[in-house]
Write a protein that holds these residues in place. Structure first.
Motif, PDB file in Angstrom:
ATOM      1  N   ALA A  60       0.833  -1.204   0.000  1.00  0.00           N
ATOM      2  CA  ALA A  60       0.000   0.000   0.000  1.00  0.00           C
ATOM      3  C   ALA A  60       0.868   1.255   0.000  1.00  0.00           C
ATOM      4  O   ALA A  60       0.601   2.217  -0.742  1.00  0.00           O
ATOM      5  N   ASN A  64       1.126   4.376  -2.771  1.00  0.00           N
ATOM      6  CA  ASN A  64       0.491   5.574  -2.209  1.00  0.00           C
ATOM      7  C   ASN A  64      -1.003   5.347  -1.952  1.00  0.00           C
ATOM      8  O   ASN A  64      -1.851   6.202  -2.238  1.00  0.00           O
ATOM      9  N   ALA A  65      -1.300   4.167  -1.411  1.00  0.00           N
ATOM     10  CA  ALA A  65      -2.684   3.788  -1.114  1.00  0.00           C
ATOM     11  C   ALA A  65      -2.863   3.609   0.388  1.00  0.00           C
ATOM     12  O   ALA A  65      -1.894   3.452   1.136  1.00  0.00           O
ATOM     13  N   LYS A  66      -4.111   3.611   0.846  1.00  0.00           N
ATOM     14  CA  LYS A  66      -4.412   3.391   2.267  1.00  0.00           C
ATOM     15  C   LYS A  66      -4.397   1.913   2.632  1.00  0.00           C
ATOM     16  O   LYS A  66      -4.007   1.540   3.735  1.00  0.00           O
ATOM     17  N   TYR A  67      -4.859   1.069   1.699  1.00  0.00           N
ATOM     18  CA  TYR A  67      -5.074  -0.331   2.024  1.00  0.00           C
ATOM     19  C   TYR A  67      -4.445  -1.250   0.982  1.00  0.00           C
ATOM     20  O   TYR A  67      -4.436  -0.945  -0.217  1.00  0.00           O
ATOM     21  N   MET A 182      -2.819   5.104  -8.649  1.00  0.00           N
ATOM     22  CA  MET A 182      -3.673   5.727  -7.636  1.00  0.00           C
ATOM     23  C   MET A 182      -3.535   7.246  -7.673  1.00  0.00           C
ATOM     24  O   MET A 182      -4.506   7.984  -7.504  1.00  0.00           O
ATOM     25  N   ASP A 183      -2.320   7.728  -7.923  1.00  0.00           N
ATOM     26  CA  ASP A 183      -2.081   9.166  -7.981  1.00  0.00           C
ATOM     27  C   ASP A 183      -2.734   9.798  -9.208  1.00  0.00           C
ATOM     28  O   ASP A 183      -2.914  11.027  -9.265  1.00  0.00           O
ATOM     29  N   ASN A 211      -7.898   3.047  -1.926  1.00  0.00           N
ATOM     30  CA  ASN A 211      -7.970   4.172  -0.992  1.00  0.00           C
ATOM     31  C   ASN A 211      -9.338   4.294  -0.330  1.00  0.00           C
ATOM     32  O   ASN A 211      -9.439   4.680   0.826  1.00  0.00           O
ATOM     33  N   ASP A 212     -10.378   3.977  -1.083  1.00  0.00           N
ATOM     34  CA  ASP A 212     -11.741   4.186  -0.593  1.00  0.00           C
ATOM     35  C   ASP A 212     -12.083   3.188   0.507  1.00  0.00           C
ATOM     36  O   ASP A 212     -11.921   1.973   0.350  1.00  0.00           O
ATOM     37  N   TYR A 216     -12.640  -0.891   0.058  1.00  0.00           N
ATOM     38  CA  TYR A 216     -11.752  -1.815   0.772  1.00  0.00           C
ATOM     39  C   TYR A 216     -12.565  -2.834   1.569  1.00  0.00           C
ATOM     40  O   TYR A 216     -12.274  -4.037   1.548  1.00  0.00           O
TER      41      TYR A 216
END
Length: 379
Positions: A60, A64-67, A182-183, A211-212, A216
């Motif tokens: 992640a 550059n992602a949250k999950y 993602m960016d 990211n959402d 996720y």
């Protein structure tokens, strides 16, 4: 934190029990609970495992992602995205993509009433005529496998956001070192971790990065319920491989460019596919969204029939004739009989995947040895 530092440290802390610097292999199926429900986040290793969790957090961070979610294969990851759909839904995808993706789309999910549109995605606006109330997902890969077509991720993302569609980008060929979808607006990034991320041809794995929060949760439910999750040994091997991802990708890019330029005007080569050439379609997009052009190069042999193509493919001494890509060793692949054999011949040939096409995964060996091997095999 910069990429090289994340590759070595993200998601990984010294083991609290022993102080071990490397993440331990938690070879356990279940976890002690002080009381029912008091399990410190770990219950059963199909759903969660500390070694795998460290890997998912690292992946992640690299995208550059949250999950992050790790899977037992890239196709397991792909299958999980498709399970977000229901009968009657429609998917827009490219007409030049990995044969395994084409196979699961057409041979598995079309049977459940999901419709796929295979389009030329060289221009984002080509999507527009095919969007309707049933469209739910856009699936792209860039660079594509095997003709290295470049798709404008940011341009496609503008359209998918406007129409509230999920955009999934297969980022396998670029790796997170060269490109971060993602960016650029992607909702899901998919990797066949088997390839560049693992990097040593010793593990099979896939990954999804998001990211959402709700997306996720939806994916995690399928991931846990359906069980296509990897074990701790494979997770450990990938964590180890990631620590040199930035170093390996630099070498892949350097060797890939030298091989591509060497083959560009070779008398035995008809066409060459490498996004670093200025005359490569959408080269300007590649320069904009990528930080390098990678180690994948495809060629067609001038005037070669299938027998001659087989002879050349079997003549290498340093390049190995084999499936897969992205390892430290150089591989050569014949897509029409190997990775893309499940795509009908007429459909393959429409996008240039002909019987005389060979795909090179340029490794990190000494470049002089690779060039000499190409010369002798093509002679």
């Amino acid at each position: 934190m910069k990429f090289a530092t994340k590759a070595i440290h993200a998601g990984q802390e010294p083991d609290p029990t022993t102080g071990a610097v490397m993440t331990p292999i938690y070879q356990t199926s279940t976890y002690w609970q002080k009381a029912p429900g008091d399990h410190k986040g770990f219950e059963y290793s199909r759903g969660t495992n500390p070694t795998r969790k460290a890997l998912e957090d690292c992946l992640a961070a690299l995208e550059n992602a949250k999950y992050g979610l790790a899977f037992s294969s890239g196709m397991g990851a792909t299958d999980t995205v498709l399970r977000l759909l229901k009968p009657g839904d429609e998917v827009i995808t490219g007409n030049d993509l990995y044969g395994g993706s084409y196979r699961i789309f057409t041979k598995v999910y079309e049977k459940y009433g999901i419709k796929f549109h295979f389009l030329d995605l060289s221009k984002p606006e080509n999507i527009l005529p095919h969007i309707n109330e049933n469209t739910k997902l856009v699936w792209i890969e860039t660079p594509t496998n095997p003709t290295m077509r470049i798709i404008d991720i940011e341009g496609v993302a503008k359209i998918t956001k406007q129409h509230k569609l999920i955009l999934t980008v297969d980022n396998t060929f670029a790796s997170p070192y060269l490109q971060n979808p993602m960016d650029l607006g992607a909702d899901i990034v998919m990797h066949s971790v088997t390839k560049y991320i693992g990097g040593h041809s010793d593990v099979v794995m896939g990954a999804l990065l998001v990211n959402d929060d709700q997306l996720y949760k939806d994916l995690w439910f399928i991931y846990n319920a359906c069980g296509a999750t990897p074990g701790p040994q494979d997770s450990f091997l990938v964590l180890r491989g990631i620590k040199t991802l930035h170093l390996r990708m630099k070498a892949h890019c350097e060797n890939g460019e030298k091989v591509a330029r060497y083959l560009k005007n070779h008398p035995k080569i008809d066409k060459i596919y490498w996004p670093g050439f200025e005359d490569h379609p959408n080269h300007d997009i590649a320069k904009k969204q990528m930080r390098g052009f990678g180690g994948m190069v495809s060629i067609t042999l001038k005037g070669a029939d299938l027998q001659e193509t087989f002879r050349v493919a079997s003549s290498f001494k340093v390049f190995t004739l084999a499936e897969s890509l992205g390892g430290v060793e150089s591989l050569i692949n014949h897509p029409t009989t190997m990775t893309h054999g499940s795509i009908p011949k007429a459909e393959r040939e429409k996008v240039g995947v002909t019987d005389n096409l060979l795909r090179l995964s340029v490794g990190v060996e000494d470049i002089d040895d690779l060039l000499a091997d190409l010369e002798q095999a093509l002679s």
